[in-house]
Design a protein around this motif. Structure first.
Motif, mmCIF file in Angstrom:
data_model
loop_
_atom_site.group_PDB
_atom_site.id
_atom_site.type_symbol
_atom_site.label_atom_id
_atom_site.label_comp_id
_atom_site.label_asym_id
_atom_site.label_seq_id
_atom_site.Cartn_x
_atom_site.Cartn_y
_atom_site.Cartn_z
ATOM 1 N N ASP A 93 33.493 33.443 49.044
ATOM 2 C CA ASP A 93 33.396 34.784 49.622
ATOM 3 C C ASP A 93 33.830 35.868 48.632
ATOM 4 O O ASP A 93 34.736 36.661 48.893
ATOM 5 N N ILE A 94 33.162 35.874 47.477
ATOM 6 C CA ILE A 94 33.452 36.913 46.473
ATOM 7 C C ILE A 94 32.192 37.688 46.109
ATOM 8 O O ILE A 94 32.238 38.561 45.246
ATOM 9 N N TYR A 95 31.093 37.382 46.773
ATOM 10 C CA TYR A 95 29.839 38.053 46.447
ATOM 11 C C TYR A 95 29.503 39.172 47.431
ATOM 12 O O TYR A 95 28.934 40.192 47.047
ATOM 13 N N ASN A 100 37.557 40.927 48.436
ATOM 14 C CA ASN A 100 37.804 39.620 47.829
ATOM 15 C C ASN A 100 37.364 39.592 46.372
ATOM 16 O O ASN A 100 38.020 38.989 45.517
ATOM 17 N N GLN A 101 36.247 40.234 46.091
ATOM 18 C CA GLN A 101 35.756 40.294 44.715
ATOM 19 C C GLN A 101 36.762 41.029 43.824
ATOM 20 O O GLN A 101 37.067 40.583 42.714
ATOM 21 N N PHE A 104 39.714 38.810 43.155
ATOM 22 C CA PHE A 104 39.377 37.798 42.159
ATOM 23 C C PHE A 104 39.431 38.403 40.760
ATOM 24 O O PHE A 104 39.936 37.792 39.816
ATOM 25 N N ILE A 132 40.752 33.310 50.597
ATOM 26 C CA ILE A 132 39.347 33.625 50.326
ATOM 27 C C ILE A 132 38.532 32.339 50.460
ATOM 28 O O ILE A 132 38.748 31.381 49.723
ATOM 29 N N LEU A 135 37.170 29.687 47.553
ATOM 30 C CA LEU A 135 37.703 29.997 46.224
ATOM 31 C C LEU A 135 38.985 29.187 46.009
ATOM 32 O O LEU A 135 40.086 29.692 46.149
#
Length: 417
Positions: A93-95, A100-101, A104, A132, A135
């Motif tokens: 879930d970083i896209y 969250n991105q 990261f 997240i 991840l």
């Protein structure tokens, strides 16, 4: 020591097909990867800050970093899989989640600049507290290439090997389990000193070989790995095939170095070969006998000089001792990494603009073109990148040696700018 680790380490080092011998000690590409991955992580951080990271793994700077890692062959073959965007599961879930991105990115930036394990562990715990989705400790494979003496890599085979060797039951996907595993590995590695290395890739490779069935624990061959003989034999056959493929790739790489050395010498240049390749031989002829022992003096920082010394082939003017031309041979490894090393060299040589060359198999031409189109490599003041294909060099080697006057004969074959 658990599972007689010292005895395992001896067998591990003695096996010519072990991770220790095929990757940790003998792989030139392992050494070259560290700087490229560090620079790639910087690009991830910059892209996240600029809002240009993207909403998919494909095409993102993260894909480049994981490509450099997976090129390290069997140990990291599946390292990219946890980062592929899985739409149905919405992981990792970083896209789509900008928060969250950003988290990261902050994590990678902090780890990139860290010099102590305490700070890195603190950043891991902060990241873990964010929960997240997707991840997990697969990120440790990135951390290893940033801090090889502080953070071990991590994958399923290594975890299985750890549980077998230390009689544990650590779970996949858990940061706390990874950190506990790390502490045990550090203590065990200290006890093994000086048998392996401070670089945790060595002992992690041992765990990998145990985890895939390459090494069985003494005295309990049939049950220690919980693998039946058929599965074990399959693992060994796969490793044999990988070793043969790696040898073929190394031989192709070496052949190109010899051909470029021959062309350079026939054109009147001295030739420097990458420091980690100069002791290799082909058909009874040593590269060391044909090439310079050291580069001419260059005004470079020690870390940059170390990187430049790994460039595959450099032609040097006999009288002026100036660098005339340089080549990176990329049989199967990262095109981008080679370009960075050439750029480091060109940037150190003053105001003159150099024509430097990537040399690759015909089948990689599309990859080269894609890299040449990256914004970072457009309109550079210090270097114009061109590329040569293996088939062109092999086909025209004799004529270039016979009729060429200087390095510019390459421009008749080179493609690119």
């Amino acid at each position: 020591m658990a599972a007689n680790l010292k005895e395992l380490a001896v067998r591990y080092k003695a096996d010519r097909e072990s991770v220790y011998n095929t990757w940790f000690i003998e792989s030139a590409e392992r050494t070259k990867a560290f700087r490229s991955i560090r620079r790639g992580v910087s690009e991830i951080v910059a892209a996240i800050k600029a809002g240009t990271f993207g909403n998919d793994f494909k095409g993102s700077p993260l894909e480049f970093v994981l490509t450099c890692i997976t090129e390290q062959k069997q140990v990291f073959a599946g390292a990219a899989h946890p980062f592929y965007w899985k739409p149905k599961l919405r992981i990792p879930d970083i896209y789509e989640n900008e928060g969250n991105q950003a988290a990261f990115g902050r994590f990678l930036e902090s780890c990139l600049s860290s010099s102590t394990s305490d700070r890195i562990i603190r950043e891991i715990l902060i990241l873990d507290d964010l929960h997240i989705k997707g991840l997990g400790p697969a990120v440790a494979n990135i951390l290893y290439f940033l801090h090889p003496t502080l953070m071990p890599p991590f994958n399923t085979a290594m975890l299985n090997g750890f549980n077998i060797v230390f009689g544990d039951n650590k779970k996949l996907g858990s940061w706390p389990a990874y950190l506990e595993m790390r502490e045990t590995l550090l203590r065990a590695n200290e006890e093994l000193h000086p048998a392996l290395s401070k670089d945790l890739g060595a002992i992690s490779g041992l765990l990998f070989d145990v985890g895939v069935g390459k090494i069985a624990l003494a005295g309990n061959f049939s049950t220690a790995l919980e693998l039946d003989r058929e599965k074990l034999e399959k693992a060994l056959k796969k490793r044999h095939a990988e070793v043969r493929q790696e040898e073929e790739e190394e031989n192709s790489h070496l052949e190109m170095q010899f051909q470029l050395t021959r062309i350079g010498r026939d054109l009147g240049y001295d030739v420097f070969i990458a420091a980690n390749d100069r002791n290799r031989s082909l058909n009874g002829v040593s590269l060391q006998a044909l090439t310079l022992a050291a580069l001419p003096p260059l005004d470079l920082a020690p870390e940059t000089l170390k990187t430049v010394s790994l460039i595959d082939v450099i032609w040097i003017e006999k009288d002026s001792r100036q660098i005339a031309c340089a080549f990176e041979v990329e049989k199967s490894t990262s095109i981008y990494s080679g370009m960075l090393r050439l750029l480091d060299l060109a940037s150190s040589l003053g105001d003159k603009k150099y024509d430097f060359f990537l040399v690759a198999p015909d089948g990689r031409e599309k990859e080269i073109v894609a890299q040449l189109q990256r914004p970072a490599f457009r309109n550079l003041g210090s270097v114009a990148f061109r590329y040569l294909l293996f088939s062109d060099i092999t086909c025209h080697c004799e004529s270039m040696c016979r009729f060429g006057e200087d390095w510019r004969v390459l421009l008749k074959l080179a493609r690119g700018k």
